[in-house]
Motif scaffolding. Structure first.
Motif, PDB file in Angstrom:
ATOM      1  N   VAL A  71       1.235  -1.284   0.160  1.00  0.00           N
ATOM      2  CA  VAL A  71      -0.006  -0.054  -0.188  1.00  0.00           C
ATOM      3  C   VAL A  71       1.078   1.644   0.209  1.00  0.00           C
ATOM      4  CG1 VAL A  71      -1.547   1.315   1.510  1.00  0.00           C
ATOM      5  CG2 VAL A  71      -1.607  -1.293   1.932  1.00  0.00           C
ATOM      6  N   THR A  72       0.411   2.814  -0.424  1.00  0.00           N
ATOM      7  CA  THR A  72       1.418   3.218  -0.694  1.00  0.00           C
ATOM      8  C   THR A  72       0.911   4.592   0.172  1.00  0.00           C
ATOM      9  OG1 THR A  72       1.886   4.492  -1.934  1.00  0.00           O
ATOM     10  CG2 THR A  72       0.446   4.111  -2.715  1.00  0.00           C
ATOM     11  N   SER A  73       1.602   5.410   0.881  1.00  0.00           N
ATOM     12  CA  SER A  73       0.583   6.452   1.048  1.00  0.00           C
ATOM     13  C   SER A  73       1.412   8.041   1.022  1.00  0.00           C
ATOM     14  CB  SER A  73       0.840   6.460   2.785  1.00  0.00           C
ATOM     15  OG  SER A  73       0.114   5.944   3.461  1.00  0.00           O
ATOM     16  N   TYR A  74       0.881   8.974   0.615  1.00  0.00           N
ATOM     17  CA  TYR A  74       1.044  10.013  -0.121  1.00  0.00           C
ATOM     18  C   TYR A  74       1.721  11.662   0.523  1.00  0.00           C
ATOM     19  CZ  TYR A  74      -0.666   8.176  -4.935  1.00  0.00           C
ATOM     20  OH  TYR A  74      -0.777   7.694  -6.046  1.00  0.00           O
ATOM     21  N   LEU A  75       3.248  11.460   0.281  1.00  0.00           N
ATOM     22  CA  LEU A  75       3.333  12.558   1.675  1.00  0.00           C
ATOM     23  C   LEU A  75       3.670  13.570   1.016  1.00  0.00           C
ATOM     24  CD1 LEU A  75       5.873   9.829   3.159  1.00  0.00           C
ATOM     25  CD2 LEU A  75       3.741  10.646   3.922  1.00  0.00           C
ATOM     26  N   GLN A  76       3.355  14.909   1.906  1.00  0.00           N
ATOM     27  CA  GLN A  76       3.896  16.271   0.784  1.00  0.00           C
ATOM     28  C   GLN A  76       4.998  16.543   1.635  1.00  0.00           C
ATOM     29  OE1 GLN A  76      -0.093  17.630   1.913  1.00  0.00           O
ATOM     30  NE2 GLN A  76       0.158  18.887   0.488  1.00  0.00           N
ATOM     31  N   SER A  77       6.162  17.634   0.856  1.00  0.00           N
ATOM     32  CA  SER A  77       7.162  17.801   1.535  1.00  0.00           C
ATOM     33  C   SER A  77       6.812  19.969   1.467  1.00  0.00           C
ATOM     34  CB  SER A  77       8.845  17.239   0.617  1.00  0.00           C
ATOM     35  OG  SER A  77       9.130  18.374  -1.085  1.00  0.00           O
ATOM     36  N   ASP A  78       6.011  19.766   0.969  1.00  0.00           N
ATOM     37  CA  ASP A  78       5.275  21.189   1.081  1.00  0.00           C
ATOM     38  C   ASP A  78       4.092  21.204   1.142  1.00  0.00           C
ATOM     39  OD1 ASP A  78       4.720  24.101   0.552  1.00  0.00           O
ATOM     40  OD2 ASP A  78       6.252  24.497  -1.156  1.00  0.00           O
ATOM     41  N   PRO A  79       3.936  21.702   2.370  1.00  0.00           N
ATOM     42  CA  PRO A  79       2.091  21.540   2.027  1.00  0.00           C
ATOM     43  C   PRO A  79       1.365  22.823   1.501  1.00  0.00           C
ATOM     44  CG  PRO A  79       3.455  23.387   3.796  1.00  0.00           C
ATOM     45  CD  PRO A  79       4.454  22.427   3.549  1.00  0.00           C
ATOM     46  N   ARG A  81       2.110  22.263  -2.145  1.00  0.00           N
ATOM     47  CA  ARG A  81       1.698  21.503  -3.239  1.00  0.00           C
ATOM     48  C   ARG A  81       1.581  20.483  -2.776  1.00  0.00           C
ATOM     49  NH1 ARG A  81       7.312  22.637  -5.944  1.00  0.00           N
ATOM     50  NH2 ARG A  81       6.375  22.449  -7.589  1.00  0.00           N
ATOM     51  N   LYS A  82       1.108  19.804  -3.624  1.00  0.00           N
ATOM     52  CA  LYS A  82       0.977  18.477  -4.198  1.00  0.00           C
ATOM     53  C   LYS A  82       1.864  17.155  -3.884  1.00  0.00           C
ATOM     54  CE  LYS A  82       1.234  16.333  -8.493  1.00  0.00           C
ATOM     55  NZ  LYS A  82       0.326  15.865  -9.453  1.00  0.00           N
ATOM     56  N   ALA A  83       1.225  16.252  -3.182  1.00  0.00           N
ATOM     57  CA  ALA A  83       1.859  14.972  -2.529  1.00  0.00           C
ATOM     58  C   ALA A  83       3.218  15.089  -3.413  1.00  0.00           C
ATOM     59  CB  ALA A  83       0.948  14.187  -2.116  1.00  0.00           C
ATOM     60  N   ASP A  84       4.821  14.911  -2.639  1.00  0.00           N
ATOM     61  CA  ASP A  84       5.498  14.600  -3.657  1.00  0.00           C
ATOM     62  C   ASP A  84       6.116  12.920  -3.737  1.00  0.00           C
ATOM     63  OD1 ASP A  84       6.191  15.903  -1.926  1.00  0.00           O
ATOM     64  OD2 ASP A  84       7.831  16.791  -3.009  1.00  0.00           O
ATOM     65  N   TYR A  85       5.976  12.623  -2.682  1.00  0.00           N
ATOM     66  CA  TYR A  85       6.637  11.412  -1.988  1.00  0.00           C
ATOM     67  C   TYR A  85       6.211  10.884  -1.590  1.00  0.00           C
ATOM     68  CZ  TYR A  85      11.110  13.639  -1.328  1.00  0.00           C
ATOM     69  OH  TYR A  85      12.484  14.486  -1.582  1.00  0.00           O
ATOM     70  N   ARG A  86       6.196   9.295  -1.565  1.00  0.00           N
ATOM     71  CA  ARG A  86       5.298   8.050  -0.869  1.00  0.00           C
ATOM     72  C   ARG A  86       6.027   7.501   0.222  1.00  0.00           C
ATOM     73  NH1 ARG A  86       3.182   5.065  -6.365  1.00  0.00           N
ATOM     74  NH2 ARG A  86       3.044   6.570  -7.386  1.00  0.00           N
ATOM     75  N   ALA A 110      10.262  10.050  -3.752  1.00  0.00           N
ATOM     76  CA  ALA A 110      10.041  10.787  -4.253  1.00  0.00           C
ATOM     77  C   ALA A 110       8.713  10.148  -4.897  1.00  0.00           C
ATOM     78  CB  ALA A 110      11.022  11.814  -5.210  1.00  0.00           C
ATOM     79  N   ARG A 111       7.718  10.699  -5.695  1.00  0.00           N
ATOM     80  CA  ARG A 111       6.740   9.637  -6.338  1.00  0.00           C
ATOM     81  C   ARG A 111       7.194   9.815  -8.090  1.00  0.00           C
ATOM     82  NH1 ARG A 111       0.822  12.523  -5.852  1.00  0.00           N
ATOM     83  NH2 ARG A 111      -0.100  10.880  -7.548  1.00  0.00           N
ATOM     84  N   GLY A 112       7.952  11.082  -8.505  1.00  0.00           N
ATOM     85  CA  GLY A 112       8.244  11.532  -9.899  1.00  0.00           C
ATOM     86  C   GLY A 112       9.725  10.057 -10.002  1.00  0.00           C
ATOM     87  N   GLY A 113      10.320  10.678 -11.430  1.00  0.00           N
ATOM     88  CA  GLY A 113      12.376  10.481 -10.779  1.00  0.00           C
ATOM     89  C   GLY A 113      12.331   9.130 -11.360  1.00  0.00           C
ATOM     90  N   ARG A 114      13.604   9.160 -11.802  1.00  0.00           N
ATOM     91  CA  ARG A 114      14.054   7.600 -12.064  1.00  0.00           C
ATOM     92  C   ARG A 114      13.803   6.662 -10.927  1.00  0.00           C
ATOM     93  NH1 ARG A 114      20.020   8.133 -14.003  1.00  0.00           N
ATOM     94  NH2 ARG A 114      19.327   6.065 -14.246  1.00  0.00           N
ATOM     95  N   ASN A 115      13.874   5.135 -11.624  1.00  0.00           N
ATOM     96  CA  ASN A 115      13.652   4.051 -10.527  1.00  0.00           C
ATOM     97  C   ASN A 115      12.538   4.352  -9.593  1.00  0.00           C
ATOM     98  OD1 ASN A 115      14.228   2.046  -9.551  1.00  0.00           O
ATOM     99  ND2 ASN A 115      15.625   2.572  -8.236  1.00  0.00           N
TER     100      ASN A 115
END
Length: 161
Positions: A71-79, A81-86, A110-115
């Protein structure tokens, strides 16, 4: 353990490395790591108490891997902005009768990017990217990226409640 503990939280060895890295970056004041580190700690507490069950179950996708038990939870590194980590976790049974079920924390990434998160978590669990694992359909047959908050789907119980 307090009275509101519904799950025993355990961390995969590599998750401890993720958390240590975040803590070091937060101490150094690097970018948005302070906010992210606090958010991770809050989510861990919610997962322990059973007040959070993650955003949605993951699935299987050929060439990415089989994470149907995760299961994934979404996290925000900046309140602002939209969630950018899992934060990815899986539920595993208690070690003995009468003990609490466990939630094993697997990765923060991080939600995006390589790997992407699939490759990252599959590597940590020693799962091949094309291997379909038997018995992982805890949340049903889901394809990767089917998204949505399963907690709102009648009959679906992502968090084991």
């Amino acid at each position: 353990m307090s009275g509101d503990t519904r799950y025993l939280i355990v961390g995969h060895e590599k998750f401890h490395q993720d958390l240590h890295f975040l803590r070091q970056q937060a101490k150094a004041g690097a970018g948005s790591y302070r906010q992210l580190y606090r958010e991770v700690l809050r989510e861990i507490e919610r997962l322990r108490a059973g007040t959070a069950n993650g955003h949605h179950a993951l699935g299987y996708e050929s060439a990415k891997g089989d994470l149907r038990d995760c299961v994934t939870s979404y996290l925000q590194s900046d309140p602002e902005r939209k969630a950018d980590y899992r934060l990815v976790f899986r539920e595993i049974g208690p070690t003995a009768p009468g003990e609490l079920p466990r939630r094993e924390l697997l990765a923060v990434k991080a939600r995006g990017g390589r790997n992407d998160i699939y490759a990252h978590v599959c590597a940590r669990l020693n799962r091949g990217s094309y291997d379909r694992q038997p018995g992982l359909d805890r949340f049903g047959e889901r394809g990767a990226g089917s998204g949505g908050n399963e907690l709102d789907v009648p009959g679906q119980d992502v968090g084991g409640r």
